[in-house]
Design a protein around this motif. Structure first.
Motif, PDB file in Angstrom:
ATOM      1  N   SER A 161       0.857  -1.186   0.000  1.00 34.18           N
ATOM      2  CA  SER A 161       0.000   0.000   0.000  1.00 34.18           C
ATOM      3  C   SER A 161       0.895   1.238   0.000  1.00 34.18           C
ATOM      4  O   SER A 161       2.092   1.159   0.293  1.00 34.18           O
ATOM      5  N   VAL A 162       0.304   2.384  -0.320  1.00 33.65           N
ATOM      6  CA  VAL A 162       1.074   3.639  -0.341  1.00 33.65           C
ATOM      7  C   VAL A 162       1.710   3.871   1.030  1.00 33.65           C
ATOM      8  O   VAL A 162       2.885   4.243   1.141  1.00 33.65           O
ATOM      9  N   LYS A 163       0.934   3.629   2.096  1.00 35.01           N
ATOM     10  CA  LYS A 163       1.460   3.831   3.459  1.00 35.01           C
ATOM     11  C   LYS A 163       2.649   2.912   3.728  1.00 35.01           C
ATOM     12  O   LYS A 163       3.640   3.327   4.317  1.00 35.01           O
ATOM     13  N   ASP A 164       2.528   1.650   3.281  1.00 34.71           N
ATOM     14  CA  ASP A 164       3.632   0.692   3.473  1.00 34.71           C
ATOM     15  C   ASP A 164       4.877   1.136   2.705  1.00 34.71           C
ATOM     16  O   ASP A 164       6.001   0.995   3.185  1.00 34.71           O
ATOM     17  N   LEU A 182       6.814  16.136   5.109  1.00 32.40           N
ATOM     18  CA  LEU A 182       6.719  14.740   4.670  1.00 32.40           C
ATOM     19  C   LEU A 182       5.521  14.556   3.734  1.00 32.40           C
ATOM     20  O   LEU A 182       5.610  13.851   2.727  1.00 32.40           O
ATOM     21  N   ALA A 183       4.408  15.197   4.080  1.00 32.06           N
ATOM     22  CA  ALA A 183       3.211  15.110   3.236  1.00 32.06           C
ATOM     23  C   ALA A 183       3.513  15.660   1.843  1.00 32.06           C
ATOM     24  O   ALA A 183       3.118  15.080   0.822  1.00 32.06           O
ATOM     25  N   GLU A 184       4.253  16.772   1.801  1.00 32.76           N
ATOM     26  CA  GLU A 184       4.615  17.369   0.506  1.00 32.76           C
ATOM     27  C   GLU A 184       5.585  16.464  -0.258  1.00 32.76           C
ATOM     28  O   GLU A 184       5.453  16.263  -1.460  1.00 32.76           O
ATOM     29  N   ARG A 185       6.551  15.913   0.459  1.00 30.09           N
ATOM     30  CA  ARG A 185       7.546  15.043  -0.187  1.00 30.09           C
ATOM     31  C   ARG A 185       6.878  13.840  -0.858  1.00 30.09           C
ATOM     32  O   ARG A 185       7.236  13.467  -1.983  1.00 30.09           O
ATOM     33  N   PHE A 186       5.903  13.244  -0.167  1.00 31.61           N
ATOM     34  CA  PHE A 186       5.271  12.034  -0.698  1.00 31.61           C
ATOM     35  C   PHE A 186       3.961  12.312  -1.443  1.00 31.61           C
ATOM     36  O   PHE A 186       3.321  11.389  -1.931  1.00 31.61           O
ATOM     37  N   ARG A 242      -1.827  14.792   5.397  1.00 31.27           N
ATOM     38  CA  ARG A 242      -1.083  14.503   6.624  1.00 31.27           C
ATOM     39  C   ARG A 242      -1.602  13.268   7.358  1.00 31.27           C
ATOM     40  O   ARG A 242      -0.882  12.682   8.174  1.00 31.27           O
ATOM     41  N   GLY A 243      -2.850  12.857   7.047  1.00 34.36           N
ATOM     42  CA  GLY A 243      -3.432  11.676   7.724  1.00 34.36           C
ATOM     43  C   GLY A 243      -2.589  10.417   7.560  1.00 34.36           C
ATOM     44  O   GLY A 243      -2.171   9.806   8.553  1.00 34.36           O
ATOM     45  N   PRO A 244      -2.298   9.995   6.299  1.00 36.90           N
ATOM     46  CA  PRO A 244      -1.477   8.798   6.102  1.00 36.90           C
ATOM     47  C   PRO A 244      -0.065   8.953   6.686  1.00 36.90           C
ATOM     48  O   PRO A 244       0.525   7.986   7.158  1.00 36.90           O
ATOM     49  N   ILE A 245       0.469  10.180   6.640  1.00 41.93           N
ATOM     50  CA  ILE A 245       1.807  10.422   7.205  1.00 41.93           C
ATOM     51  C   ILE A 245       1.772  10.164   8.713  1.00 41.93           C
ATOM     52  O   ILE A 245       2.678   9.532   9.273  1.00 41.93           O
ATOM     53  N   ARG A 246       0.701  10.619   9.361  1.00 41.36           N
ATOM     54  CA  ARG A 246       0.557  10.364  10.811  1.00 41.36           C
ATOM     55  C   ARG A 246       0.519   8.868  11.097  1.00 41.36           C
ATOM     56  O   ARG A 246       1.099   8.395  12.070  1.00 41.36           O
ATOM     57  N   ASP A 247      -0.193   8.123  10.240  1.00 44.53           N
ATOM     58  CA  ASP A 247      -0.279   6.657  10.413  1.00 44.53           C
ATOM     59  C   ASP A 247       1.105   6.014  10.303  1.00 44.53           C
ATOM     60  O   ASP A 247       1.447   5.105  11.060  1.00 44.53           O
TER      61      ASP A 247
END
Length: 204
Positions: A11-14, A40-44, A48-53
């Motif tokens: 997954s994207v998060k993984d 980090l959100a901008e980099r990926f 910000r939700g998935p970044i927090r996860d």
């Protein structure tokens, strides 16, 4: 190139967690580096939700530390006496795993483990030490999961990841691969005592 490896659909998060693990293991994200969710959100290219996860996941793994109102940062290098304790605890968990592997490994498992060691050799030849570290961990992870499932892996994983922050690059490829081959050969022949001895020599 990992074209010869089975393709894992992440997954994207993984994928982001995997990239950040690599950044921490390689030292691109140094110990105590403060993480900025917005950056980090901008980099990926994500919210910000998935970044927090991902930050929560890596905190559970021991790579990051999160504090209320301060945010997350890369965990610090362990004090030498704590590193020694971590090595001892990790060794105990892995010895426990080896002792509980009797009759659990099939020919399919041995083929999979040999493939991991071939990948380890290849990563050394490319001098990709971040990949070396990750493949090394995956070999141990395989055995631990086989011995005690997710429960044992979840106990063990934070130790191995936190210890990694203290390591300088592993540069002796032949020695490292040979240590793992010795463990695997002992397991294949059902010689638990030799496998335990090889494991203790490898974790230091």
């Amino acid at each position: 190139m990992s074209g010869n490896r089975p393709t894992k659909i992440l997954s994207v998060k993984d994928q982001i967690a995997e990239q950040m693990r690599s950044d921490i293991i390689s030292g691109d994200l140094a110990p105590n580096t403060k993480l900025n969710e917005k950056e980090l959100a901008e980099r990926f290219g994500l919210s910000r939700g998935p970044i927090r996860d991902v930050i929560l996941q890596l905190t559970k793994e021991g790579l990051l530390v999160s504090k209320n109102n301060v945010g997350a940062s890369v965990n610090s290098v362990l004090d030498p006496s704590l590193q020694k304790l971590m090595i001892s605890l990790r060794r105990n968990i892995e010895v426990f795993a080896i002792e509980h592997l009797k009759d659990k490994l099939t020919e399919k498992d041995f083929v999979a483990l040999e493939k991991i060691l071939a990948d380890l050799q290849s990563a050394f030849e490319r001098e990709d030490f971040t990949e070396v570290t990750k493949i090394d961990i995956s070999f141990h992870n395989y055995l631990i999961h086989k011995a005690g499932g997710d429960d044992l892996v979840n106990i063990w994983y934070p130790f191995v990841m936190r210890m990694r922050l203290n390591y300088k690059r592993i540069t002796s490829g032949v020695e490292c691969v040979n240590e793992h081959v010795a463990i695997l050969n002992a397991l294949r022949s059902g010689d638990t005592a030799t496998a335990v001895k090889g494991l203790k020599a490898n974790i230091r």
